[in-house]
Write a protein that holds these residues in place. Structure first.
Motif, PDB file in Angstrom:
ATOM      1  N   THR A  27    -113.655  52.418 -33.787  1.00 34.79           N
ATOM      2  CA  THR A  27    -112.567  51.694 -33.139  1.00 34.79           C
ATOM      3  C   THR A  27    -113.076  51.006 -31.883  1.00 34.79           C
ATOM      4  O   THR A  27    -113.720  51.615 -31.040  1.00 34.79           O
ATOM      5  CB  THR A  27    -111.422  52.654 -32.774  1.00 34.79           C
ATOM      6  OG1 THR A  27    -110.970  53.314 -33.966  1.00 34.79           O
ATOM      7  CG2 THR A  27    -110.255  51.910 -32.141  1.00 34.79           C
ATOM      8  N   ARG A  28    -112.750  49.725 -31.750  1.00 31.73           N
ATOM      9  CA  ARG A  28    -113.217  48.939 -30.600  1.00 31.73           C
ATOM     10  C   ARG A  28    -112.271  49.033 -29.412  1.00 31.73           C
ATOM     11  O   ARG A  28    -112.701  49.060 -28.259  1.00 31.73           O
ATOM     12  CB  ARG A  28    -113.374  47.477 -31.009  1.00 31.73           C
ATOM     13  CG  ARG A  28    -114.208  47.263 -32.255  1.00 31.73           C
ATOM     14  CD  ARG A  28    -114.329  45.804 -32.605  1.00 31.73           C
ATOM     15  NE  ARG A  28    -115.067  45.072 -31.586  1.00 31.73           N
ATOM     16  CZ  ARG A  28    -115.522  43.832 -31.756  1.00 31.73           C
ATOM     17  NH1 ARG A  28    -115.286  43.193 -32.877  1.00 31.73           N
ATOM     18  NH2 ARG A  28    -116.194  43.240 -30.799  1.00 31.73           N
ATOM     19  N   ALA A  29    -110.977  49.020 -29.690  1.00 30.22           N
ATOM     20  CA  ALA A  29    -109.969  49.037 -28.623  1.00 30.22           C
ATOM     21  C   ALA A  29    -108.620  49.317 -29.259  1.00 30.22           C
ATOM     22  O   ALA A  29    -108.463  49.285 -30.489  1.00 30.22           O
ATOM     23  CB  ALA A  29    -109.941  47.708 -27.878  1.00 30.22           C
ATOM     24  N   ASP A  30    -107.637  49.603 -28.401  1.00 31.59           N
ATOM     25  CA  ASP A  30    -106.263  49.785 -28.854  1.00 31.59           C
ATOM     26  C   ASP A  30    -105.447  48.544 -28.488  1.00 31.59           C
ATOM     27  O   ASP A  30    -105.622  47.969 -27.406  1.00 31.59           O
ATOM     28  CB  ASP A  30    -105.640  51.016 -28.187  1.00 31.59           C
ATOM     29  CG  ASP A  30    -106.203  52.313 -28.747  1.00 31.59           C
ATOM     30  OD1 ASP A  30    -105.761  52.714 -29.834  1.00 31.59           O
ATOM     31  OD2 ASP A  30    -107.093  52.906 -28.104  1.00 31.59           O
ATOM     32  N   TYR A  56    -109.831  47.261 -34.636  1.00 31.85           N
ATOM     33  CA  TYR A  56    -108.850  47.541 -33.585  1.00 31.85           C
ATOM     34  C   TYR A  56    -107.793  48.512 -34.107  1.00 31.85           C
ATOM     35  O   TYR A  56    -107.334  48.395 -35.242  1.00 31.85           O
ATOM     36  CB  TYR A  56    -108.176  46.249 -33.110  1.00 31.85           C
ATOM     37  CG  TYR A  56    -109.144  45.332 -32.408  1.00 31.85           C
ATOM     38  CD1 TYR A  56    -109.457  45.529 -31.067  1.00 31.85           C
ATOM     39  CD2 TYR A  56    -109.779  44.302 -33.096  1.00 31.85           C
ATOM     40  CE1 TYR A  56    -110.379  44.705 -30.423  1.00 31.85           C
ATOM     41  CE2 TYR A  56    -110.699  43.473 -32.464  1.00 31.85           C
ATOM     42  CZ  TYR A  56    -110.993  43.684 -31.126  1.00 31.85           C
ATOM     43  OH  TYR A  56    -111.905  42.879 -30.501  1.00 31.85           O
ATOM     44  N   GLU A 101    -110.762  58.765 -27.258  1.00 29.19           N
ATOM     45  CA  GLU A 101    -111.843  57.834 -26.908  1.00 29.19           C
ATOM     46  C   GLU A 101    -111.612  57.109 -25.580  1.00 29.19           C
ATOM     47  O   GLU A 101    -112.555  56.588 -24.987  1.00 29.19           O
ATOM     48  CB  GLU A 101    -112.029  56.789 -28.013  1.00 29.19           C
ATOM     49  CG  GLU A 101    -112.211  57.369 -29.392  1.00 29.19           C
ATOM     50  CD  GLU A 101    -110.906  57.393 -30.162  1.00 29.19           C
ATOM     51  OE1 GLU A 101    -110.928  57.084 -31.364  1.00 29.19           O
ATOM     52  OE2 GLU A 101    -109.867  57.713 -29.548  1.00 29.19           O
ATOM     53  N   LEU A 103    -110.290  54.146 -25.003  1.00 27.52           N
ATOM     54  CA  LEU A 103    -110.807  52.799 -25.184  1.00 27.52           C
ATOM     55  C   LEU A 103    -109.974  51.789 -24.379  1.00 27.52           C
ATOM     56  O   LEU A 103    -108.870  52.101 -23.931  1.00 27.52           O
ATOM     57  CB  LEU A 103    -110.762  52.438 -26.671  1.00 27.52           C
ATOM     58  CG  LEU A 103    -111.622  53.303 -27.586  1.00 27.52           C
ATOM     59  CD1 LEU A 103    -111.274  53.047 -29.042  1.00 27.52           C
ATOM     60  CD2 LEU A 103    -113.100  53.036 -27.334  1.00 27.52           C
ATOM     61  N   CYS A 284    -113.488  42.752 -25.182  1.00 33.11           N
ATOM     62  CA  CYS A 284    -114.046  44.086 -25.426  1.00 33.11           C
ATOM     63  C   CYS A 284    -115.499  44.152 -24.993  1.00 33.11           C
ATOM     64  O   CYS A 284    -115.958  45.143 -24.412  1.00 33.11           O
ATOM     65  CB  CYS A 284    -113.930  44.435 -26.916  1.00 33.11           C
ATOM     66  SG  CYS A 284    -112.289  44.972 -27.386  1.00 33.11           S
TER      67      CYS A 284
END
Length: 287
Positions: A27-30, A56, A101, A103, A284
């Motif tokens: 996962t890169r970001a929320d 995402y 995480e 994020l 990101c």
């Protein structure tokens, strides 16, 4: 992509229905998607799945009294827009930001969702804001056809129907959708104020001016509801933030129409949706 239905608690304990669209890989970001007025979260499902496939984790929700968060009669819903923002929207942002995480967390707001994002109590947690068709709903910023109908809506139908039904029965009369009485009356006050929520909602202009997160604003030249001048006014209120403001003409992308709602159509996956995913990718990397 893994889609999970959740029941979250608003800050005051009210139950909200939400969905988490999670990538199968890292996962890169929320990303929290805040809906437009009277638009259910299901409207954003295809776009959420698109972002999830790109890594995402996307959270969608319905404000209390709306969509799948409507558990009782609309007449019994006492929420206004301030409750939607401070109790519901903010609770989803906090929930999304508390994953193990930790994020970066972004908000994507469609129309009302983007207008109100600066008012979030947890706004300091945002790594960025994406505004889709976000502009002023003040009558002076309505498209001519909408402006001609506005006096009937705001001075006759809204006060009369809210008093008669205990909520605004938009589905019954074919206007907007069903909306809780207090939310509709608050929105009426904003729309009858020249600078919309910037001057109608206490503290709103200062909240915009204090914003430190980057903003991507996508406005569409063929928006059937809002004039571009109103969108520019709201984005100009971000006096201390980096704003990437773009007016999108359908002809640029060989499209016949986009309008206020067309960005989220599945047919735009290869055309318009990368405008947002590319921006998120860049942010990101910076974060």
């Amino acid at each position: 992509m893994i889609r999970t239905r959740l029941t979250l608690q608003a800050h005051d304990g009210h139950a909200l229905t939400a969905y988490c669209h999670a990538p199968q890989g890292p996962t890169r970001a929320d990303v929290v998607i805040a809906p437009a007025m009277a638009v259910p979260q299901s409207f954003y499902a295809d776009f959420s799945a698109f972002l999830a496939r790109l890594g995402y984790r996307v959270w969608t929700f319905d404000y209390r009294g709306m969509g799948e968060s409507r558990y009782d009669s609309m007449r019994g819903c006492k929420a206004d827009i301030s409750d939607w923002v401070a109790q519901d929207f903010d609770a989803v942002v906090q929930h999304a930001s508390q994953t193990p995480e930790r994020l970066p967390i972004f908000v994507l707001g469609h129309s009302l969702g983007g207008q109100t994002a600066p008012l979030l109590p947890s706004v300091a947690r945002l790594a960025g804001l994406v505004n889709i068709a976000v502009g002023s709903g003040a009558t002076r910023h309505n498209q001519p056809g909408v402006r001609r109908q506005a006096p009937l809506l705001w001075y006759v139908l809204t006060p009369l129907l809210c008093r008669l039904f205990g909520y605004f029965p938009g589905k019954r009369v074919g206007i907007i959708g069903d909306i809780p009485r207090r939310a509709m009356l608050q929105w009426r006050r904003w729309c009858l104020t020249p600078d919309y929520l910037l001057s109608a909602e206490p503290g709103a202009r200062d909240a915009y001016a204090r914003a430190q997160y980057p903003v991507l604003g996508l406005t569409f030249s063929d928006d059937e509801l809002l004039l571009e001048a109103g969108s520019r006014m709201l984005h100009d209120a971000y006096t201390d933030a980096e704003v990437d403001y773009r007016v999108i003409n359908p002809q640029q992308f060989k499209l016949r129409r986009i309008g206020h709602f067309g960005f989220f159509k599945p047919s735009q996956e290869a055309v318009l949706w990368p405008l947002v995913s590319d921006w998120l990718n860049q942010r990101c990397a910076a974060a």
